[in-house]
Design a protein around this motif. Structure first.
Motif, mmCIF file in Angstrom:
data_model
loop_
_atom_site.group_PDB
_atom_site.id
_atom_site.type_symbol
_atom_site.label_atom_id
_atom_site.label_comp_id
_atom_site.label_asym_id
_atom_site.label_seq_id
_atom_site.Cartn_x
_atom_site.Cartn_y
_atom_site.Cartn_z
ATOM 1 N N GLY A 71 -6.022 4.801 4.733
ATOM 2 C CA GLY A 71 -5.151 3.676 5.109
ATOM 3 C C GLY A 71 -5.973 2.440 5.413
ATOM 4 O O GLY A 71 -7.036 2.529 6.044
ATOM 5 N N GLU A 123 -3.361 4.127 -1.472
ATOM 6 C CA GLU A 123 -4.196 4.243 -0.256
ATOM 7 C C GLU A 123 -5.599 4.775 -0.556
ATOM 8 O O GLU A 123 -6.531 4.562 0.209
ATOM 9 C CB GLU A 123 -3.511 5.157 0.765
ATOM 10 C CG GLU A 123 -3.300 6.581 0.269
ATOM 11 C CD GLU A 123 -2.656 7.512 1.282
ATOM 12 O OE1 GLU A 123 -2.355 7.077 2.399
ATOM 13 O OE2 GLU A 123 -2.459 8.693 0.940
ATOM 14 N N VAL A 155 2.573 -1.873 4.354
ATOM 15 C CA VAL A 155 2.104 -0.486 4.201
ATOM 16 C C VAL A 155 3.333 0.412 4.321
ATOM 17 O O VAL A 155 3.987 0.444 5.364
ATOM 18 C CB VAL A 155 1.051 -0.132 5.284
ATOM 19 C CG1 VAL A 155 0.569 1.304 5.117
ATOM 20 C CG2 VAL A 155 -0.130 -1.100 5.218
ATOM 21 N N LYS A 162 -8.488 5.688 7.744
ATOM 22 C CA LYS A 162 -7.749 5.207 8.915
ATOM 23 C C LYS A 162 -8.075 6.059 10.135
ATOM 24 O O LYS A 162 -8.284 5.575 11.222
ATOM 25 C CB LYS A 162 -6.241 5.265 8.635
ATOM 26 C CG LYS A 162 -5.396 4.663 9.743
ATOM 27 C CD LYS A 162 -3.955 4.499 9.309
ATOM 28 C CE LYS A 162 -3.328 5.863 9.088
ATOM 29 N NZ LYS A 162 -1.976 5.811 8.549
ATOM 30 N N GLU A 218 0.852 -1.201 0.000
ATOM 31 C CA GLU A 218 0.000 0.000 0.000
ATOM 32 C C GLU A 218 0.884 1.246 0.000
ATOM 33 O O GLU A 218 1.749 1.399 0.863
ATOM 34 C CB GLU A 218 -0.908 -0.009 1.237
ATOM 35 C CG GLU A 218 -1.876 1.167 1.256
ATOM 36 C CD GLU A 218 -2.749 1.162 2.504
ATOM 37 O OE1 GLU A 218 -3.475 0.176 2.732
ATOM 38 O OE2 GLU A 218 -2.687 2.164 3.247
#
Ligand code: F6P
Length: 364
Positions: A263, A238, A285, A250, A183
Motif C-alpha cells: 500500500g 498495489e 485507495v 504499508k 490504487e
C-alpha cells in the motif's frame, strides 16, 4: 467404488472475498440433498485447531447468497503447520497439525471442503499428503492469482467496484483537469488493475508484472495534454514497482504466512507525476471496499457451481483436488497444480498488447 460419505466439514480461510457465502450455501444444500451432514468450521484452520465447529442447518444458509464476508469467519493467519500460539514471534512457530487431525477424527468428518486461496490450498494439500485427509479445495480470491482455474470467484466483484471507482473519478478528474490515481488491490498480480484499467478507460495502468519508469508515465500524460486532453486517470496496482526499485510496504503482519501488506504506491506515483508534469494530482485507495462488496451475479453463479461440484467430487471420492473453471466448464485439478505457482499477468499477453497498441501507458 467410493464409500458413502455421511459427514463433512467446510471452512473458509485467507482474506475474505465476495462469494464465500454462496459457496457455503451450495455446499450445504447439495450435501443435505444427498444425505450428507455438514459441519461449519469457524475462522479457517483456527476452528480445527481450537475445536470450534458445529453442524450447519438449512436456516444457517438461508438468505446468505448476496451477502459478502463469510458466515463462518476466516483468518489469514493460523497455519497449523506453522502456528504462532503467542500471536507474533515467528521464532515460536509450532506444528499443531496433529491437533487438527484429532478434531477431524473426533467429529467423524469424512471429508473437508476448504474454500481459500493459494495459502489455504497449500495447507490443504499438506494435510492430504501427510495425513491422507480427504480434502477438496474451492478457489477464492479477488486477486485471481491461483493456478488450475481460469478465474477465481471474487475477482469479478472486485473488478466491478474498481471499474465503478474509475468511472466515478473520471467525472471529477475532468471537471478539475486533474490527474487521478486509483490504487487497487491484487498483491503481486495485476489482474484487477489491468481489467479495471481497460474497463474504466485508464490512461496509464501500472502492474506488478511490468516495472515502470515514472518519466514514461509523465510522458503519456504530457502527450494527452498536447492532444487537448486536460485530465488523466492512472490505475495503479498495489504491487506495482518502479524499474530497479521495490514495492511499497504499508505494514508487516509478523504471524501471517504472507506477512507483507502492500500500500502506498498510488500516493508515490501521484506525487512524482504532479512534480514532473505540473498538473495537480489526487489519489484514491480502494482497499477493502473491493473485498466487502456484494458478489456480482457472475461470482454468485461461479461460487454456486464450485460448491455444488465440490460435493460431487466428495461423492466420487476424488480428493486432493480443487474445483476450477476451464472455459465454460467446471473441472477438477490436483491441488499441486493449483498451488504450483501464482497465475500472474503476462507482460506480453493479449490484453496488455492491445492496450499498448491503443495508446494506454504502462510506464515503459
Ligand atoms: O489477497 C487478497 C488481498 O485483498 C490482497 O489483494 C491484499 O494485498 C491483501 O489481501 C490485504 O490483506 P489484509 O486484509 O490482511 O489487509
Amino acid at each position: 467404488m467410493a464409500q458413502r460419505v455421511k459427514r463433512i466439514g467446510v471452512l473458509t480461510a485467507g482474506g475474505d472475498c465476495p462469494g464465500l457465502n454462496a459457496v457455503i450455501r451450495a455446499v450445504v444444500r447439495t450435501a443435505h440433498k444427498n444425505g450428507i451432514e455438514v459441519y461449519g468450521i469457524f475462522d479457517g484452520y483456527a476452528g480445527l485447531i481450537e475445536k470450534r465447529l458445529r453442524p450447519l442447518t438449512e436456516t444457517d444458509v438461508s438468505g446468505i447468497l448476496p451477502k459478502s464476508g463469510t458466515i463462518l469467519g476466516t483468518s489469514n493467519r493460523d497455519n497449523p503447520f506453522k502456528y504462532y500460539d503467542d500471536k507474533g514471534d515467528p521464532a515460536n512457530a509450532v506444528d499443531v497439525s496433529e491437533q487438527v487431525v484429532k478434531t477431524i477424527e473426533y467429529n467423524d468428518l469424512e471429508a473437508l471442503v476448504t474454500i481459500g486461496g493459494d495459502g489455504t490450498q497449500s495447507i490443504s494439500m499438506e494435510f492430504f499428503k501427510r495425513y491422507g485427509i480427504p480434502v477438496v479445495g474451492v478457489p477464492k480470491t479477488i486477486d485471481n492469482d491461483l493456478g488450475g482455474t481460469d478465474i477465481t470467484f471474487g475477482f469479478d466483484s472486485a473488478l466491478q467496484i474498481a471499474t465503478y471507482a474509475i468511472d466515478t473519478l473520471h467525472a471529477t478528474a475532468e471537471a478539475h483537469h486533474r490527474i487521478m490515481a486509483v490504487e487497487v488491490m491484487g498483491r503481486n498480480a495485476g489482474w484487477i488493475a489491468l481489467h479495471s484499467g481497460i474497463a474504466g478507460g485508464g490512461d496509464v495502468i501500472l502492474l506488478p508484472e511490468i516495472p515502470f519508469k515514472i518519466e514514461k508515465v509523465a510522458e503519456t500524460i504530457r502527450h494527452r495534454i498536447d492532444s487537448g486532453k486536460r485530465f488523466s486517470l492512472i490505475v495503479v496496482s498495489e504491487g506495482a514497482k518502479p524499474e530497479g526499485g521495490d514495492v511499497v510496504v504499508k505494514k508487516m503482519v509478523k504471524d501471517a504466512s504472507e506477512p507483507i501488506r502492500l500500500g502506498g504506491i498510488g500516493n508515490r506515483v501521484a506525487e512524482q507525476v504532479e512534480e514532473l508534469t505540473g498538473i495537480e494530482a489526487r489519489v484514491t485507495v480502494l482497499g477493502h471496499l473491493q473485498r466487502g462488496v456484494s458478489p456480482s451475479p457472475f461470482d454468485r453463479i461461479l461460487a454456486t457451481r464450485f460448491g455444488y461440484y465440490a460435493i460431487d467430487l466428495i461423492m466420487k471420492g476424488e480428493f486432493g483436488h480443487m474445483v476450477g473453471l476451464s472455459g465454460r466448464d467446471i473441472v477438477s485439478v490436483p491441488l499441486e497444480e493449483a498451488t504450483h505457482r501464482p497465475r500472474i499477468v503476462e507482460p506480453d499477453g493479449p490484453l496488455v498488447r492491445m492496450s499498448m497498441d491503443m495508446g494506454v501507458g504502462f510506464g515503459v
